[in-house]
Every structure is written in C-alpha cells, then in structure tokens.
Design a protein around this motif. Structure first.
Motif, short mmCIF file in Angstrom:
data_model
loop_
_atom_site.label_atom_id
_atom_site.label_comp_id
_atom_site.label_asym_id
_atom_site.label_seq_id
_atom_site.Cartn_x
_atom_site.Cartn_y
_atom_site.Cartn_z
N UNK A 164 0.85 -1.19 0.00
CA UNK A 164 0.00 0.00 0.00
C UNK A 164 0.89 1.24 0.00
N UNK A 165 1.03 1.88 -1.16
CA UNK A 165 1.90 3.06 -1.30
C UNK A 165 3.27 2.80 -0.66
N UNK A 166 3.96 1.73 -1.07
CA UNK A 166 5.17 1.33 -0.35
C UNK A 166 6.33 2.31 -0.46
N UNK A 167 6.30 3.20 -1.45
CA UNK A 167 7.38 4.19 -1.58
C UNK A 167 6.87 5.61 -1.41
N UNK A 168 5.66 5.75 -0.87
CA UNK A 168 5.02 7.06 -0.79
C UNK A 168 5.74 8.07 0.08
N UNK A 169 6.48 7.60 1.09
CA UNK A 169 7.16 8.53 2.00
C UNK A 169 8.64 8.68 1.66
N UNK A 170 9.06 8.11 0.52
CA UNK A 170 10.47 8.17 0.14
C UNK A 170 10.68 9.19 -0.97
N UNK A 171 11.92 9.71 -1.07
CA UNK A 171 12.22 10.59 -2.19
C UNK A 171 12.22 9.78 -3.48
N UNK A 172 12.14 10.46 -4.61
CA UNK A 172 11.93 9.77 -5.89
C UNK A 172 13.05 8.78 -6.21
N UNK A 173 14.29 9.17 -5.99
CA UNK A 173 15.42 8.29 -6.32
C UNK A 173 15.40 7.04 -5.45
N UNK A 174 15.20 7.22 -4.14
CA UNK A 174 15.15 6.07 -3.24
C UNK A 174 13.94 5.19 -3.55
N UNK A 175 12.79 5.83 -3.81
CA UNK A 175 11.59 5.09 -4.14
C UNK A 175 11.75 4.24 -5.38
N UNK A 176 12.39 4.80 -6.42
CA UNK A 176 12.61 4.05 -7.66
C UNK A 176 13.52 2.85 -7.41
N UNK A 177 14.55 3.05 -6.60
CA UNK A 177 15.47 1.95 -6.30
C UNK A 177 14.79 0.84 -5.52
N UNK A 178 14.00 1.23 -4.52
CA UNK A 178 13.28 0.24 -3.71
C UNK A 178 12.27 -0.53 -4.56
N UNK A 179 11.55 0.19 -5.42
CA UNK A 179 10.57 -0.47 -6.29
C UNK A 179 11.25 -1.46 -7.22
N UNK A 180 12.36 -1.07 -7.82
CA UNK A 180 13.07 -1.98 -8.72
C UNK A 180 13.51 -3.25 -8.03
N UNK A 181 14.03 -3.11 -6.82
CA UNK A 181 14.46 -4.29 -6.06
C UNK A 181 13.26 -5.17 -5.71
N UNK A 182 12.16 -4.54 -5.33
CA UNK A 182 10.96 -5.31 -4.99
C UNK A 182 10.47 -6.12 -6.19
N UNK A 183 10.44 -5.50 -7.35
CA UNK A 183 9.97 -6.20 -8.55
C UNK A 183 10.90 -7.34 -8.94
N UNK A 184 12.21 -7.11 -8.81
CA UNK A 184 13.17 -8.18 -9.10
C UNK A 184 12.96 -9.37 -8.17
N UNK A 185 12.82 -9.09 -6.87
CA UNK A 185 12.67 -10.16 -5.90
C UNK A 185 11.34 -10.89 -6.05
#
Length: 218
Positions: A164-185
């Motif tokens: 639920x909005x897992x990167x909503x409180x992160x800055x854009x660069x950090x959010x993009x990195x976290x999302x990419x790792x999540x999708x890979x895993x």
C-alpha cells in the motif's frame, strides 16, 4: 492464479445509507507477476487491498488467494492465511523498534515456520542491508526502514505480496530503487504482487495496471 477477485462488492455506511465503494470488481494476478491499482483518494484502493489481505470482509462475490476462498474463513483462518500465504507492506513500515534489523527481517518467517537464514541473508544483501543487521530502526533512514519492511515481507516466501503506497514517503530516487528491487525479488521468488499507488510512473513499471473509479475497474 495466486489471486482472483470475482464480482466483489463492498459497501460503507454514509448518511444512514450503505454506499457501494466497490461494485462487482474483478481482477487476477498470477505467480511472479505484478499488478498496480491506481485511483483517486477515497476511491477504495486501500479498501480492496484490505479485503484481499483478509483484513476486512466483503458483502458479496469471492476472493481466492492461492485457491483458498476468503469467504469460508473465520478470524482464525484469516490470521493463519496472513501468517502463511500473504505479506503486507504498508507505507508506515511497521517494523518493531525493540528488534534489530536481522530480527525484524526474520520475524514473520519464524511465525510462519518458514525461517530460512540463507534466504534472509540473500534478501538483506540484495536490499543493501547486510551492514545494518545489528542496528535498530531508530538508527535507520526512512529508505532503509522501508527496505527492512520489504525484506521481512518476502522472508516468509509469501504466495501474495500486498503493498500500500510502499514508496510514498520516500524521495523519488530512493523510491525508484526500492521499487526496482521489490519487482526483481517478486519475479525471482515467484510471488504475486498487488500494489496500490497514486503514482502513474510506478504503475507503469508493473506488469498490469488497473484504475479504480466509481467503484469499478478500468
């Protein structure tokens, strides 16, 4: 299919009446794939995620998670489903302040009796947490805490990961990195991902995207 939502309707009380917030909603997510749900605030996105996660009940229709019909489960059965088949990542992280990073990552897997130190070490490595395993949440940045929450959710090897909005409180660069790792895993572990977001760019990165408006999906 790991997740199948069939003709699900949910109403909420409003001005003495029952207002439909979800009206005969249908969707499917298979193992190793991801689906993004977008919609305006108050459209029912989080409500649908809570229904899928067996955190709330629906009025009609059916939801199957890994072949299990949620309408057939009592509270004990719903709790068991969340311990074994479903993990949820919230925007607020919800990691335990009194536990270090290693213990936080292992927590749900131990409850589910799927504790696997090698898998947890791999998750920590992939998410950049190896050097932080002995630290406590108060010693972490917001991005680091979110990565801990994702590692914890994947450590139990869930069939279905809800975010639920897992990167909503992160800055854009950090959010993009976290999302990419999540999708890979998710792809590597053959988990199905159902993610709620306001972000069109995040939604575009997932395998499927649906928009919720006026109780229906498009």
């Amino acid at each position: 299919m790991v997740l199948t939502v069939t003709d699900v309707t949910k109403t909420i009380p409003q001005s003495g009446l029952q207002k439909p917030i979800l009206d005969r909603v249908n969707l499917q997510v298979q193992a190793g794939t991801s689906l993004a749900l977008t919609g305006e605030s108050g459209s029912g996105k989080s409500t649908l995620l809570h229904l899928v996660g067996a955190l709330d009940s629906f009025d009609s229709g059916e939801i199957h998670v890994d072949g299990i019909a949620l309408s057939n489960l009592d509270e004990t059965g719903r709790a068991a489903l969340r311990r074994s088949n479903v993990s949820i990542v919230f925007q607020q992280f919800n990691i335990i302040p009194s536990l270090d990073v290693a213990a936080n990552i292992a927590l749900h897997a131990k409850l589910a009796k799927t504790h696997d130190p090698d898998w947890e070490a791999l998750l920590a490595q992939r998410l950049g947490l190896t050097a932080l395993l002995s630290r406590y949440p108060e010693q972490l940045s917001g991005g680091q805490q979110q990565r801990v929450a994702i590692a914890r959710a994947l450590a139990m090897r869930p069939k279905l990961l809800l975010a639920d909005e897992p990167t909503g409180s992160l800055d854009e660069e950090t959010g993009d990195a976290v999302l990419g790792l999540m999708l890979d895993l998710v792809a590597e572990s053959q988990t199905a991902l159902f993610l709620v977001t306001h972000s069109q760019s995040i939604a575009a990165a997932l395998d499927q995207r649906l928009h919720l408006s006026n109780g229906g999906l498009t």
